[in-house]
Design a protein around this motif. Structure first.
Motif: not given
Length: 373
Positions: A140-144, A203-208, A212-219, A328-329
């Motif tokens: 989603g937006v994290d991947a962008a 990429l693995v990080r806390i999604s900005p 709810q500041s959950r961890r997100q994996t994006s590609f 990153l997290h």
């Protein structure tokens, strides 16, 4: 001179001799002389494109010759420096001279190692400029956002090396980041170097973007193509393409151009679509988009010629869908999943410090090729 220092000097001299043999210094000097003669032709700039190619190649070849010549001279001087340390009049002078020699030895080892890696780039297209395509995938937006971070990482890498870049097209996402981007890196062996980056980056990080500041994996996927040269004979008849024009736009769809200067080209036989919106005129955008289309068609041609083991695409897919992880997290690490090369601090990597990963990837690829022979 210590035994370790003496041994390393011999090893460095041997490695540099191998580099000199692969580079063929006599042939390199002859090429530089020929290019200098062409560059001195008063009518050179009657054809600006050819003139640019000649002067750029001359600059690169002169730099290659100067680099290997300077390394050999510095290596010879280093032996003299150690000898001066052994003959110093005082213990303090000997210590300072040895420290200076040891520091120069470390620098030489790093530079000769980097030059040795360059000699491993012997593929058909390795000398060429690179056309890099980045697209957001799952996330989603994290991947962008991640795709935009990768684009910045590669542009910063090029900037660190003083390599010129040209951004052909950026498709911005609605909320943040980019859907895709295409840019060119103008540098000797840019394709051979960056081709090891082809594949999916995770990429693995806390999604900005998560309240709810959950961890997100994006590609995001990175595709690297060699720039097409005239000798490639990639013919694109007008009847095989559809050209659409539209207005260039910036982030969030905001118009940045009041004329229909952006160009999208669809190759009808294959369905390949490319676009360019960053040049000033429609004609320039069309020319740039055609170059990218030709690069993609060249890749397809190469795949057809080497169906059993495609050097341009299958080599990337054979490494697996994910070729590198950036974490990153909850901890921090960047690790290449093919070479196992890793660093514990992602920040410098994302700022363009990629040479360690590139060198490891080039060495790994060469080893794979040797094992398959």
């Amino acid at each position: 001179m210590s035994v370790d220092a003496e041994t390393q000097l011999k090893d460095l001299s041997s490695t540099l001799s191998q580099v000199e043999a692969v580079m063929d210094l006599e042939a390199l000097r002859a090429e530089v002389a020929s290019l200098e003669e062409q560059a001195a032709d008063p009518g050179l700039w009657d054809d600006p494109d050819t003139a640019q190619q000649i002067t750029s190649r001359l600059s690169y070849r002169q730099a290659d010759l100067r680099k290997v010549t300077e390394l050999r001279q510095r290596l010879d001087d280093l032996g003299v420096l150690y000898q001066l340390a052994a003959e110093a009049d005082s213990a303090e002078e000997a210590r300072q001279t040895r420290e200076e020699a040891d520091a120069e030895r470390a620098r030489l080892a790093e530079e000769i190692d980097a030059l040795e890696v360059r000699t491993l780039l012997s593929g058909e297209y390795d000398e060429r400029n690179a056309v890099v395509n980045i697209r957001a995938e799952a996330g989603g937006v994290d991947a962008a956002d991640w795709a935009e971070m990768l684009m910045r990482m590669y542009l910063r890498w090029a900037e660190r090396h003083d390599y010129p870049t040209e951004v052909y097209d950026i498709s911005y996402a609605e909320e943040a980041g980019i859907k895709s981007a295409t840019f060119k890196v103008n540098a000797p062996y840019a394709y051979g170097t960056l081709s090891v980056e082809q594949g999916t980056h995770r990429l693995v990080r806390i999604s900005p973007f998560d309240n709810q500041s959950r961890r997100q994996t994006s590609f995001a996927h990175v595709e690297v193509l060699p720039e097409v040269a005239e000798v490639d004979h990639i013919d694109v008849p007008d009847k095989d393409i559809r050209v659409d024009v539209y207005r260039s736009s910036g982030p969030g769809g905001q118009s940045v151009n009041t004329t229909d200067s952006a160009v999208r080209i669809t190759h009808l036989p294959t369905g390949v679509v490319v676009s360019c919106q960053n040049e000033k005129s429609q004609l320039q955008n069309k020319a740039a988009a055609l170059r990218v289309l030709q690069a993609k068609l060249l890749q397809r041609k190469k795949q057809e010629e080497q169906a059993e083991l495609d050097a341009l695409k299958d080599s990337g897919s054979s490494w697996g869908n994910q070729m590198r992880s950036y974490v990153l997290h909850p901890y921090q690490m960047v690790k290449d999943l093919r070479t196992d090369y890793e660093v514990g601090n992602p920040t410098p990597v994302l700022e363009g410090e990629l040479d360690g990963f590139l060198d490891a990837g080039i060495r790994w690829r060469k080893q794979q090729e040797q094992e398959q022979d």
